[in-house]
Design an enzyme around this catalytic site. Structure first.
Site, PDB file in Angstrom:
ATOM      1  N   HIS A  70       3.102   6.496  -7.030  1.00 46.86           N
ATOM      2  CA  HIS A  70       2.299   8.314  -7.612  1.00 46.86           C
ATOM      3  C   HIS A  70       3.852   9.559  -7.243  1.00 46.86           C
ATOM      4  CE1 HIS A  70      -1.338   9.864  -6.912  1.00 46.86           C
ATOM      5  NE2 HIS A  70      -0.600  10.487  -8.041  1.00 46.86           N
ATOM      6  N   HIS A 104       0.461  -1.331  -0.350  1.00 50.40           N
ATOM      7  CA  HIS A 104      -0.368  -0.320   0.409  1.00 50.40           C
ATOM      8  C   HIS A 104       0.930   1.648   0.270  1.00 50.40           C
ATOM      9  CE1 HIS A 104      -4.116   2.001   1.019  1.00 50.40           C
ATOM     10  NE2 HIS A 104      -2.456   3.365   1.063  1.00 50.40           N
ATOM     11  N   GLU A 105       1.723   1.655   0.821  1.00 53.05           N
ATOM     12  CA  GLU A 105       2.638   2.725   0.997  1.00 53.05           C
ATOM     13  C   GLU A 105       3.709   2.490  -0.049  1.00 53.05           C
ATOM     14  OE1 GLU A 105       2.089   4.712   3.022  1.00 53.05           O
ATOM     15  OE2 GLU A 105       0.401   3.445   4.016  1.00 53.05           O
ATOM     16  N   HIS A 137       2.217   4.227  -2.656  1.00 50.45           N
ATOM     17  CA  HIS A 137       2.004   5.803  -2.743  1.00 50.45           C
ATOM     18  C   HIS A 137       3.241   6.583  -3.323  1.00 50.45           C
ATOM     19  CE1 HIS A 137      -2.280   6.758  -0.360  1.00 50.45           C
ATOM     20  NE2 HIS A 137      -1.590   5.470   0.328  1.00 50.45           N
TER      21      HIS A 137
END
Length: 671
Positions: free
Chosen positions: A471, A464-465, A468
């Site tokens: 991105h 998940h991290e 990010h």
């Protein structure tokens, strides 16, 4: 002595020289950087030439670069390695930076130049990106009170200043409670605990200067303790301490802070002409209105609660078969759920964890990024802010893309949770500036010389991290205002939650889920059982999350509650919250909502983004598989590299060709 925070950093990749920076450097550096930023803004407003995009918008974008440099280094330290000096600096900086922000947004001469450009925008021959930056700059000024006069303008400045102080205090109180509490375990208390929990408890004891194992309030330790500890009294003691964070009375109690925060947010919205803070906050999000948020949350609540109620009845029966009486309690759920998972799916967390080594899961994330986007990761030796940190240079086709820093282990100086931040954002206005991206987690640190082992949930957090981080790292825009994760709050979780799906791709696990001792890959039947149980206990997980999101929404609709704890209780009663499930984040430790404005009236964002991530991964599967090159290229072009260059709904439409509905989300959660 020269302050290193005020210099141009002639360091590898332009990273902060943490080996030269001391805590004493930060206050004078921030003072000097604020002085420079004010001087730069004064130069913009003193310019006698007619406003242009370059002499106003771009000049404003560049005005506080030195401040960004100093604060990028500071907040990396303050969140992940706090000490009394850094906590004092955070308290000092909060009102200072809020005052500066208000000073800029209420600068009438500056806003007049921006407004002139806005009114003449059709004649300025701006690029699409410049049009977007102009729109967002003006909108940010208006939403910050640029059009207010007199008392309203002065009061808004006071409100924002006080909110910044309260948010910082909420965060520090929570960290203080988490740092202070621990429960020593005697030899008899270790009965029934797997070796990995005992090892984590011993490491936590060492971190707290205790001779022996302890349970702390770190999620990576207390959750497995609640899963495996057969001693109900110990589970109750640990759970009640975990649930009481921020509500223990005394100086670290957050309940009054929450009440004042909600009142000030309501005042802020009223001053700006909105009916409620929810209306103000959601105006610029994909959801748009409180009704749209509630509609989504309740569509998921009903099937989630039905699943949780059915699961709860079965777990209570298991508890009664053990000779316990009374209702199933929150400190019982995880224990009996783990036993049921072993019965239903023949899955044992203790048997799974040796196959989920931290280093191998990092390699898996890197491999997926390579197959999807051509990124290559090479470890580098550079000064970092803590010995636990590791860094990699990220390249593509030999070209430098970013520096990725990982800080994965829990420690008492780190706030709870997991997050991604950028010490430096990608942009091109000041040159080809490549980002410095940090992933921070709170995994249990193993004893010296032993591999760190993760739960499947931990591994999902890592992915998940890292989503990010992608991105941020793949951002390819000119202006920092729209760089990386500078998108709508209910869109920002799309890349992170979408990347979680690659952890569940069998070929990824077949390669990287290898046993810590033997090096053998996870047996196929175990892998299938693990993935088959991916939606196990999803009623519980969904209910604990949705309860927090619904309370957050209710807090910000209409008048601010004078007693947030009473309002929380009323919301939970109204939705018929199951007795044995606690909110994922109760009000006194709901840092997403009260430690700053980021997720205020925005905790729903994870669910809103999940509607898209479920649909987006379906797009890959429909196109030919998880690593379809064309879909990966579209994902990078329209979402990961594009930042905030267009409205979030337009970005998703460009990627997918249609907007999603809630169906794939419910399917993905097994609901």
């Amino acid at each position: 002595m020269t302050n290193p925070l005020l210099q141009t950093w002639d360091t590898p990749y332009g990273l902060p020289p943490f080996d030269q920076i001391s805590d004493d450097d930060f206050a004078p550096a921030v003072d000097a950087a604020l002085t420079e930023a004010r001087s730069n803004i004064a130069a913009i407003t003193a310019n006698t030439e007619a406003p242009t995009f370059a002499n106003t918008i771009e000049a404003l974008d560049l005005s506080d670069r030195l401040l960004d440099q100093a604060l990028g280094a500071f907040y990396a330290l303050a969140g992940a390695d706090a000490n009394p000096a850094r906590e004092a600096l955070s308290r000092d900086f909060a009102p200072l930076l809020s005052a500066f922000s208000s000073e800029v947004s209420s600068n009438k001469d500056l806003f007049a130049r921006i407004e002139t450009l806005w009114q003449d925008r059709e004649n300025l021959d701006l690029t699409d990106e410049q049009q977007r930056v102009l729109l967002l700059t003006r909108r940010n000024f208006v939403r910050s009170g640029a059009q207010l006069e007199g008392y309203a303008a002065d009061r808004l400045t006071e409100v924002k200043g006080r909110l910044s102080v309260l948010g910082n205090q909420f965060r520090q109180n929570l960290l203080a409670d988490e740092r202070a509490w621990f429960m020593p375990l005697g030899d008899s208390d270790l009965a029934g605990l797997p070796d990995f929990v005992i090892a984590a408890a011993r490491a936590a004891g060492k971190d707290h200067d205790v001779d022996g194992p302890v349970v702390t309030l770190s999620r990576s330790l207390i959750v497995p303790f609640l899963q495996f500890c057969p001693n109900r009294a110990l589970r109750q003691k640990a759970y009640e301490a975990w649930a009481a964070r921020g509500a223990n009375g005394g100086e670290t109690d957050n309940r009054d802070i929450a009440a004042e925060t909600l009142d000030l947010r309501a005042q802020r919205a009223d001053l700006l002409g909105y009916d409620s803070f929810a209306d103000y906050k959601l105006e610029t999000e994909m959801a748009g209105t409180p009704d749209a948020v509630r509609d989504l949350l309740m569509k998921v609540w009903e099937p989630a609660k039905a699943a949780a109620d059915a699961d709860g009845m079965r777990l209570q029966a298991m508890m009664h078969n053990d000779g316990e009486t009374g209702p199933l309690e929150p400190w019982d759920w995880r224990y009996y759920s783990e036993k049921r998972r072993k019965d239903d799916h023949d899955l044992d967390e203790a048997a799974l964890k040796p196959y989920l080594q931290l280093n191998r899961m990092v390699e898996a994330a890197f491999s997926c990024a390579n197959r999807l986007f051509g990124l290559e990761f090479s470890p580098i030796e550079v000064p970092l802010y803590h010995p636990d940190c590791k860094a990699w240079e990220v390249k593509r086709d030999g070209e430098h893309i970013a520096v990725f820093i990982a800080d994965y282990f829990a420690r008492s100086s780190k706030r709870s949770g997991a997050w991604c931040s950028a010490m430096r954002n990608q942009q091109k206005l000041a040159g080809d500036i490549r980002p410095h991206v940090v992933n921070v987690c709170n995994f249990a640190k193993p004893p010296e010389g032993e591999p760190a082992l993760l739960s499947y949930d931990d591994a999902r957090t890592l992915f998940h991290e890292f989503g990010h981080a992608l991105h941020q790292m793949l951002s390819d825009v000119t202006y920092q205002l729209i760089s990386g994760t500078s998108v709508a709050r209910d869109f920002v979780e799309l890349p992170s939650q979408l990347f979680e799906h690659w952890l569940g791709v069998p070929e990824v696990l077949e390669e990287f889920a290898t046993h810590a001792e033997t090096g053998e890959p996870m047996p196929r039947d175990l892998l299938d059982r693990m993935l088959g149980a991916a939606t196990y206990d999803m009623g519980f997980q969904t209910v604990e999350y949705l309860a927090s999101a619904l309370v957050d929404l209710a807090f910000h609709e209409g008048d601010a509650p004078t007693d947030p704890m009473q309002k929380q209780a009323e919301v939970l009663e109204e939705i018929e919250m199951p007795h044995a499930i606690g909110m994922r984040h109760a009000t006194p430790h709901f840092a997403h909502v009260f430690a700053g404005d980021g997720y205020s009236c925005g905790y729903y964002s994870y669910m809103w983004s999940e509607v898209m991530d479920a649909d987006a991964f379906e797009a890959f599967e429909e196109a030919g598989g998880a690593f379809d090159a064309d879909m990966a290229a579209k994902l990078e072009k329209h979402i990961l590299s594009a930042g905030g260059t267009q409205e979030a709904s337009d970005a998703y439409l460009a990627f997918r060709g249609k907007m999603p509905d809630v169906g794939p989300l419910l399917k993905g959660r097994g609901l």
